[in-house]
Every structure is written in structure tokens, then in C-alpha cells.
Design an enzyme around this catalytic site. Sequence first.
Site, mmCIF file in Angstrom:
data_model
loop_
_atom_site.group_PDB
_atom_site.id
_atom_site.type_symbol
_atom_site.label_atom_id
_atom_site.label_comp_id
_atom_site.label_asym_id
_atom_site.label_seq_id
_atom_site.Cartn_x
_atom_site.Cartn_y
_atom_site.Cartn_z
ATOM 1 N N GLU A 170 48.725 32.923 -38.982
ATOM 2 C CA GLU A 170 49.416 34.208 -38.928
ATOM 3 C C GLU A 170 50.833 34.127 -39.485
ATOM 4 O O GLU A 170 51.389 35.125 -39.921
ATOM 5 C CB GLU A 170 49.435 34.737 -37.504
ATOM 6 C CG GLU A 170 50.077 33.806 -36.527
ATOM 7 C CD GLU A 170 49.689 34.073 -35.090
ATOM 8 O OE1 GLU A 170 50.471 33.672 -34.230
ATOM 9 O OE2 GLU A 170 48.643 34.652 -34.834
ATOM 10 N N GLU A 203 51.589 47.864 -9.347
ATOM 11 C CA GLU A 203 51.046 48.810 -10.308
ATOM 12 C C GLU A 203 52.090 49.879 -10.605
ATOM 13 O O GLU A 203 53.046 50.056 -9.869
ATOM 14 C CB GLU A 203 49.786 49.482 -9.731
ATOM 15 C CG GLU A 203 48.675 48.523 -9.378
ATOM 16 C CD GLU A 203 47.880 48.087 -10.581
ATOM 17 O OE1 GLU A 203 47.897 48.804 -11.592
ATOM 18 O OE2 GLU A 203 47.245 47.033 -10.507
#
Length: 72
Positions: A13, A62
Site C-alpha cells: 500500500e 456505546e
Amino acid sequence: MLLSAAPPAWHDEYNYASAFLGHGIEMVKAETCDVLVPAECEIIIEGYVSADKSVAEGPFGEFPGYLPTSPA
């Protein structure tokens, strides 16, 4: 378009990033393992992952700030 597709697994990459930037990216060996990392990185986190040991994780918060609970 170049950045919207992941390179094939056998391609590096950093070669794609070098082509995009128009110049090469200098790479150096990491201090604790045999991995090449960009020389101009501000932060590199090195470590080892044991295949023999496992630990419990969490609980992770969360959105918007509550912890998940199991249904009763």
C-alpha cells in the site's frame, strides 16, 4: 478513484501512497520487531499479540454514553 479501492493483498500500500504523493516514502525498521514503518510517523505503537493467552474485554461504552446490557 485511487483511494476508493483497496490494493490487492500482494501489493504494498505504500507504493500506492508514493504514487499518489508523487514521491517515495522513506521506510525504517521498527525498534522491537521486523516491520518497516514510515520514517516520518509521529506515533508508532509496537507490541506483541499472544496466540496462547486471552483476556476479557469491555464493557465498552456505546453512543451516546450508556453501557449495553443483556436483555432480561
